[in-house]
Write an enzyme that holds these catalytic residues in place. Structure first.
Site, PDB file in Angstrom:
ATOM      1  CG  ASP A  22       1.948  11.999 -32.744  1.00 17.80           C
ATOM      2  OD1 ASP A  22       2.581  11.214 -32.028  1.00 17.80           O
ATOM      3  OD2 ASP A  22       1.163  11.627 -33.635  1.00 17.80           O
ATOM      4  CG  ASP A  24       4.028   6.590 -35.816  1.00 18.65           C
ATOM      5  OD1 ASP A  24       5.062   6.800 -36.472  1.00 18.65           O
ATOM      6  OD2 ASP A  24       3.897   5.592 -35.061  1.00 18.65           O
ATOM      7  CG  ASP A  33       4.544  -0.041 -35.133  1.00 17.60           C
ATOM      8  OD1 ASP A  33       5.786   0.051 -35.083  1.00 17.60           O
ATOM      9  OD2 ASP A  33       3.826  -0.042 -34.123  1.00 17.60           O
ATOM     10  CG  ASP A 113       2.813   5.113 -27.560  1.00 20.61           C
ATOM     11  OD1 ASP A 113       3.780   4.760 -26.861  1.00 20.61           O
ATOM     12  OD2 ASP A 113       1.722   4.504 -27.558  1.00 20.61           O
TER      13      ASP A 113
END
Length: 258
Positions: A22, A24, A33, A113
């Site tokens: 992954d 983040d 973000d 994501d």
């Protein structure tokens, strides 16, 4: 769909092990973000935007954030600088140094994501991009006014995952494609993550595989619940991690099992 292969990836094609990361809060120390949001004049989102978030629809929420940032005049240059400055999680650079020194054993992939621009920018800046054979994430591009536009990775039928991404579907498709290309499957698969959306892909792993779940983060808590309920869906080994050195310690032992 954004599946980015690496034309500069020079590692051999017959590695024994696959490692999926992954991005983040796994590779990097925060949600990318959040680093971008700090570029806003007030360094935070307005209440109306925060209140628009709906459970399971983070992709849509992230797209709204990027649109709002463009409306506020946040530039591509400032976004690039903010992303490049995000620190890695403790020990992750040590982990990548170890994996680089064992490229003949490990094939690396990102499944995230986040989005193509954030991940590519960070990996290029830190000099790690060449280690990854592929990156699976949401497509993103800058439009004519300089705003970063976000698109969904794919559509799928998994009822557990957000509409834009099922990491289990990505993992299964990748394993099948690589076995066809290589003529042989991987001996073991390792998955390194932290979030609730990292749980679904672990259901595709077997007892020879290992899941590295960031200790006390949602992935770890959810997998503990599955283990305690003796769920038949989770067959892999789980190793909680706090720093990348915890992962190195485990991988070193497995590599020595030749």
């Amino acid at each position: 769909m954004a599946s980015l292969s690496n034309p500069n990836h020079t590692a051999p094609q017959d590695q024994r092990f696959l490692v999926l990361f992954d991005f983040d809060e796994t590779i990097i120390s925060e949600n990318s973000d959040d680093a971008a949001v700090r570029l806003l004049p007030d360094q935070q989102l307005p209440a109306w935007l925060i209140n628009s978030y709906r459970e399971g629809q983070y992709h849509e929420f992230s797209a709204k954030i990027l649109t709002y940032m463009a409306d506020q005049g946040v530039t591509k240059e400032s976004i690039q600088s903010a992303v490049e400055k995000i620190p890695p999680n403790p020990g992750l650079l040590d982990l990548f140094h170890y994996l680089q020194s064992h490229q003949h054993d490990f094939e690396l992939v990102v499944v995230s994501d986040a989005n193509t621009y954030f991940i590519e920018t960070w990996l290029e800046h830190t000099g790690l991009r060449h280690l990854f054979r592929s990156i699976f994430t949401n497509p993103s591009y800058f439009d004519a006014r300089g705003g970063l536009v976000l698109r969904p990775f794919h559509s799928h039928s998994c009822p557990r995952c957000p509409e834009n991404m099922c990491k289990q579907a990505i993992l299964r498709e990748y394993l099948a494609a690589r076995e066809q290309e290589r003529g042989v499957g991987f001996q073991r698969v390792f998955y390194v993550g932290d979030g609730s959306n990292d749980v679904c892909p672990t259901q595709a792993l077997g007892p020879q595989d290992t899941v590295f779940a960031r200790r006390d983060y949602p992935m770890h808590r959810l997998l503990l619940e599955m283990q305690q309920s003796q769920s038949a869906k989770f067959k892999a080994n789980m190793v909680p991690w706090v720093t990348g050195d915890d992962i190195v310690d485990c991988l070193e032992k497995i590599v020595k099992e030749r």
